[in-house]
Design a protein around this motif. Sequence first.
Motif: not given
Length: 422
Positions: A230-243
Amino acid sequence: MKIYKNLTVQVLTAIVIGVLVGLIWPEAGKHMKPLGDTFINAVKMLIAPIIFLTIVLGIAKMGDMKKVGKVGGKAIIYFEIVTTFALIVGLIIVNVIKPGAGLDFSHLPKGDISQFTGDGAKLNWVDYLTHIVPSSMVAAFADGDILQVLFFSLLFGFGLAALGEKGKIVIDFLDKLSQVFFKVIGYIMKAAPIGAFGAMAYTIGNFGLASLVPLGKLMISVYLTMIIFVFVVLNLICRKYGFSLWNYLRYIKDELLIVLGTSSSESVLPRIMDKMEKFGCSKSVVGLVIPTGYSFNLDGTCIYLVMATVFLSQVFGVHLSLGHQIMVILILMLTSKGAAGVTGSGFIVLASTLSALHLIPVSGLALLLGVDRFMSEGRAIINLIGNGIASIVVAKSEKEFDESKHIEAIKEMKNGTLSTSA
């Protein structure tokens, strides 16, 4: 707002009381099961019509059938990529920590797995694909089969959209009907603390915390892996899409607690669909991505499945080469989708995976029965988090994300005035 009226506080309190009842009066805890089951059944009663109405209205209002196909295709590709990452992360960590190495399985409690191994043997893709098409519209809704309801809803939505102006009166009617169903689910969610209490009291009373000790290393490893994912893989996805991942998690905290208490992500399906709309995603994207994700985007389940498979190989001293472990990932990429919505699906998929490998005794599943119930909460929570993020990602990539609604939702959350009709 008074603190005792806050759903988060109510559910958290109910979970704590449920744990205490299960520990102090285990027999009484076992009798609390109907409370949790009744709450989940009440929510399931409304899942099929809410999915139908959300998808149909989303497609009818979108109008462009090519865009609908594009959104669906993009969602499936995203699901496959992210669940593959979940499998890889789980595989790496279980090989590093080795929770099954040196474990004396002769003293571990064992349970009856005949039901799961039997179903696992029957699991195949031909039956799965043909099952998506319901034998009748009524059967799909009566059984509450998400994929069948999804299939019928897509066809109905396409048909309604093709009518153009002639279909407007039907769209208006379905829109008002949708509001009624979300109002009803709002009433049911007021009983969420009771459902969470009953489910938690039963779990602790029936299985007991003592059953966790022998397989504690596996549990810790699985939960650690889920946190990292959650805090690495999904967090990177969230950052990439700006939220912000953190804002998103805070926004759905009530749903996370309900899932923790009931051990079922289905208990919040209507509510998470409503919340994702208010978070900024369009109705059409939410209607397509969230229900589909409940069958195809099971990040937490994938992590558990791959780690449980390698754990059993370590327990039985079976060496899995790199080729074997790649084969495990390839098998789970398929089988983790094949048992979606089936009771005990985790064990069914594990049974079919072990059978396909021909290396690890399928009977080893009996060792996991004691702790599986305690890990199902984690699986359901990660599945829920992943599906919400998927809807945001697809909405943003399709320019179907309303930034003004998103900003307003975050502002309400931070001010403590957040409300939802579900």
